[in-house]
Scaffold this active site. Structure first.
Site, short mmCIF file in Angstrom:
data_model
loop_
_atom_site.label_atom_id
_atom_site.label_comp_id
_atom_site.label_asym_id
_atom_site.label_seq_id
_atom_site.Cartn_x
_atom_site.Cartn_y
_atom_site.Cartn_z
N GLU A 192 0.83 -1.21 0.00
CA GLU A 192 0.00 0.00 0.00
C GLU A 192 0.87 1.25 0.00
O GLU A 192 0.53 2.26 -0.63
CB GLU A 192 -0.94 0.02 1.22
CG GLU A 192 -1.94 -1.13 1.28
CD GLU A 192 -3.01 -1.07 0.18
OE1 GLU A 192 -3.10 -0.06 -0.54
OE2 GLU A 192 -3.74 -2.07 0.03
N ARG A 196 0.42 3.81 -3.06
CA ARG A 196 -0.23 5.08 -2.71
C ARG A 196 0.78 6.18 -2.48
O ARG A 196 0.70 7.25 -3.09
CB ARG A 196 -1.09 4.91 -1.45
CG ARG A 196 -2.17 3.84 -1.61
CD ARG A 196 -3.18 3.91 -0.47
NE ARG A 196 -3.87 2.64 -0.33
CZ ARG A 196 -5.10 2.49 0.14
NH1 ARG A 196 -5.80 3.54 0.53
NH2 ARG A 196 -5.66 1.31 0.26
N ASP A 327 -4.49 -9.08 -8.51
CA ASP A 327 -4.82 -8.11 -9.57
C ASP A 327 -3.65 -7.38 -10.22
O ASP A 327 -3.39 -7.50 -11.41
CB ASP A 327 -5.87 -7.11 -9.06
CG ASP A 327 -5.57 -6.60 -7.64
OD1 ASP A 327 -4.47 -6.85 -7.13
OD2 ASP A 327 -6.45 -5.95 -7.05
N GLU A 488 -12.55 0.59 -9.68
CA GLU A 488 -12.17 -0.28 -10.80
C GLU A 488 -13.12 -0.23 -11.99
O GLU A 488 -12.69 -0.37 -13.14
CB GLU A 488 -12.01 -1.73 -10.32
CG GLU A 488 -10.88 -1.94 -9.33
CD GLU A 488 -11.24 -1.53 -7.91
OE1 GLU A 488 -12.45 -1.34 -7.64
OE2 GLU A 488 -10.32 -1.40 -7.08
N THR A 575 -1.24 1.34 -10.30
CA THR A 575 -2.49 0.68 -9.92
C THR A 575 -3.32 1.53 -8.95
O THR A 575 -4.45 1.19 -8.64
CB THR A 575 -2.21 -0.73 -9.34
OG1 THR A 575 -3.45 -1.43 -9.20
CG2 THR A 575 -1.51 -0.65 -7.99
#
Ligand SMILES: *[C@@H]1O[C@H](CO)[C@@H](O)[C@H](O)[C@H]1NC(C)=O
Ligand SMILES: *[C@@H]1O[C@H](CO)[C@@H](O)[C@H](O)[C@H]1NC(C)=O
Ligand SMILES: *[C@@H]1O[C@H](CO)[C@@H](O)[C@H](O)[C@H]1NC(C)=O
Ligand SMILES: *[C@@H]1O[C@H](CO)[C@@H](O)[C@H](O)[C@H]1NC(C)=O
Ligand SMILES: *[C@@H]1O[C@H](CO)[C@@H](O)[C@H](O)[C@H]1NC(C)=O
Length: 589
Positions: A192, A196, A327, A488, A575
């Site tokens: 993360e 991010r 993913d 998404e 992503t």
């Protein structure tokens, strides 16, 4: 230091600590480095200094000075050479797109509506949760969910820039460059933090060229780089600060696949911007691990949802998906090809092999009364005893990104079949939004899969027997009715709009936006909700993750924006929707 059964990994270019100690000069410089390092730690200034025009606060621990316990003898550099030309991703808007003034007004109004939602969310974040990870959008408090490094602030920087909220951008930038990565937590989530925080800082730098942001990104990159300092150089998922500082990190035998394989574009961009090969070397080793293992699993071509990063044995895992846990591993194959300028062939090879297998094993067309030509990606499990594969027709909101994955990969590698599949997946997600009373898709649901991607006849008896009569015809069930402000579905709609130029995608996006706004808006901002299946109001969960402003609202804004704003021929979006400049796009910036 080396474990025998890890010899399976590729150790070329790799020296052990033992080897280091056999060389007296290296040992001396290592000891010198440690001494300097401790002096630095003790005397490191914590007061703000002015750096590149900002009051910059250096993190109180300097990870760049920490010697590697498992150093690499020869770093793999970024691929060199002239970037290969990559086929144009976006529709040729310049040649064919002539919106009339009515249409331009409509698009401007929609952009404004999205920006208003962002403004409202941001203002409440500023008022109630400044420098905290998240705003509580119902009660007005704040949450610390990701180690307390102002996740929403860092994640939203480039959104503020893109929406032309420049005053807010500079205010947030001034705050971001004071973040101290030292924290009272004992460990943090490297995945993360990479997607991010590192992605957010790099994209904000790529857009604004504010050097202080790059400096903060380098500090963070050096901390994250420590997560790769294990005996076989495979990264950890949760990084324990103390173990990392003592050079004691070990890779794990059961990590979520995407969590340990999704640093490629961020680390590559950091290597490009700093000229320091170590960041690229770190992720190149992980990519080669993926390459070596791709054909060794129960579904050759796919990686399972969990990886053994210590011994590399993937033969026992039974679950495969494009959704949660795996993913971005798949998402990043084509994106890596692009960000290295097409100069590293393994990404295309892995992409082609993986996606051909996805088409045969993970996609399904649902049985529907209207024979809608749409696709979903499901969750495949392999029976441990018999080897039999089942795809029960489950799908997830998270998996909706796959429309963009196929669309983008199809353009980049010139595979029209993939572009078509991307459109059918994006339309499937739009269908699932429309099928709910709130107009918003649930987190988890199940349909009746046809055996062929060409569809199947509607079976009324089957539906009456096994379907849920409270839901639209075709649904077996909704297994998790929440909507968590996720991006998404709009991500895929946005990508397919930019690829095809088809205004229908913009109309779909507007319907989705209105429904989401209506179902999630609070007095202060927007909140996750407990049930999209309940028309006329549902409980708010008092949660607004940073991806709401970082991704969801950014994609909604961009789908109504002029197509050269964050052109997919100039940027790769990580992503978390952070745009990183592509090598070939550098001249156009
Ligand atoms: C403007 O363009 C839209 C489609 O983009 C079309 O529906 C509309 O009829 C056009 N209006 C005029 C006045 O030409
Ligand atoms: C950690 O730091 C946060 C924010 O500075 C503070 O609210 C919290 O109480 C601290 N926790 C501990 C265990 O010290
Ligand atoms: C994996 O298997 C496929 C199909 O058999 C083959 O085409 C491909 O070359 C293999 N890849 C590797 C890395 O061995
Ligand atoms: C049918 O769906 C509704 C809405 O998600 C749910 O509340 C209900 O429990 C479901 N019924 C069955 C039998 O699963
Ligand atoms: C907005 O939400 C309310 C309940 O919260 C619902 O009754 C109404 O139909 C929704 N309107 C639209 C346009 O979705």
């Amino acid at each position: 230091m080396l474990v025998d059964n890890a010899a399976w990994f590729d150790y070329t270019n790799y020296s052990t600590t033992a080897a280091l100690f056999r060389r007296p000069i290296r040992l001396l410089s290592l000891l010198g480095g440690i001494a300097i390092f401790y002096i630095l730690v003790i005397f490191v200034p914590k007061a703000p200094e002015t750096l590149y025009g900002f009051k910059y606060v250096k993190s109180s621990y300097d990870w760049s000075a920490l010697p590697q316990a498992h150093p690499v003898a020869e770093l793999t550099p970024l691929p060199t050479g002239t970037p290969r030309s990559i086929p144009q991703v976006q529709y040729d808007f310049a040649a064919h797109y002539r919106p009339n003034s009515t249409r331009l007004d409509v698009l401007a109004e929609r952009r404004q509506a999205v920006k208003d939602a962002c403004r409202k969310s941001w203002d409440s974040y500023k008022k109630y949760a400044w420098m905290k990870d998240e705003l509580k959008p119902v009660s007005g408090g704040s949450k610390t969910t990701l180690a307390g490094w102002a996740a929403t602030l860092v994640d939203s920087l480039d959104t503020l820039w893109i929406m032309d909220m420049k005053d807010d951008f500079y205010e947030a930038t001034a705050a971001a460059v004071t973040i101290d990565w030292e924290t009272n937590e004992t460990s943090f989530n490297t995945f993360e933090t990479t997607i991010r925080h590192l992605g957010g800082l790099l994209a904000a730098y790529d857009l604004s060229k504010e050097r202080a942001l790059l400096q903060k990104a380098i500090e963070l990159g050096d901390m994250l780089y420590a997560g790769f300092d294990t005996p076989n150089r495979m990264p950890v998922f949760w990084m324990d600060f103390n173990q990392a500082k003592r050079g004691k990190l070990q890779p794990n035998v059961h990590d979520p696949t995407s969590s340990v394989t999704s640093s490629g574009p961020e680390f590559t961009r950091l290597a490009q911007l700093t000229g320091d090969s170590k960041y690229y070397d770190a992720i190149d080793r992980v990519a080669r691990f993926l390459q070596r293992t791709q054909n060794t699993t129960k579904v050759p071509g796919l990686w399972p949802t969990f990886l053994d990063m210590e011994f590399g044995d993937l033969t026992l895992e039974n679950d495969f998906t494009l959704g949660a846990l795996a993913d971005s591993t798949y998402e990043y194959l084509a994106k890596m090809h692009v960000i290295v300028g097409g100069l590293e062939p393994m990404y295309e090879t892995m992409y082609r092999q993986a996606m051909a297998t996805v088409i045969d094993n993970l996609l399904f067309r649902p049985m529907l009364p209207e024979q809608d030509d749409i696709l979903f990606t499901g969750d495949l499990s392999v029976d441990a005893a018999t080897g039999e594969k089942t795809l029960p027709g489950d799908s997830q909101h998270l998996a909706c990104f796959a429309g963009g994955l196929f669309g983008l990969g199809g353009k980049i590698f010139g595979i029209q079949e993939h572009v078509d599949i991307g459109g059918r997946i994006a339309k499937g997600c739009a269908w699932a939004y429309d099928a709910m009373p709130t107009g918003v898709m649930p987190e988890l649901f199940s349909l009746f899969p046809c055996t062929s991607l060409d569809g199947c006849a509607w079976d009324e008896d089957k539906w009456e027997l096994k379907g849920n009569a409270t839901l639209a015809r075709g649904f077996q069930n909704v297994d998790d009715a929440r909507y968590l402000l996720r991006p998404e579905a709009i991500e895929s709609i946005f990508v397919m709009y930019r690829i095809t130029g088809d205004e229908q995608y913009q109309e779909t996006a507007w319907r989705m936006f209105q429904s989401i706004r209506n179902a999630t808006e609070t007095d202060l901002a927007f909140s996750s909700i407990s049930a999209v299946t309940t028309a006329g109001g549902t409980a708010k969960i008092d949660s607004m993750e940073s991806f709401w402003t970082a991704e969801t609202l950014k994609y909604f804004y961009l789908v109504f924006a002029p197509p050269d704003l964050i052109s997919l021929d100039q940027y790769v979006l990580n992503t978390e929707a952070h745009p990183l400049l592509r090598p070939t796009g550098a001249t156009g910036s």
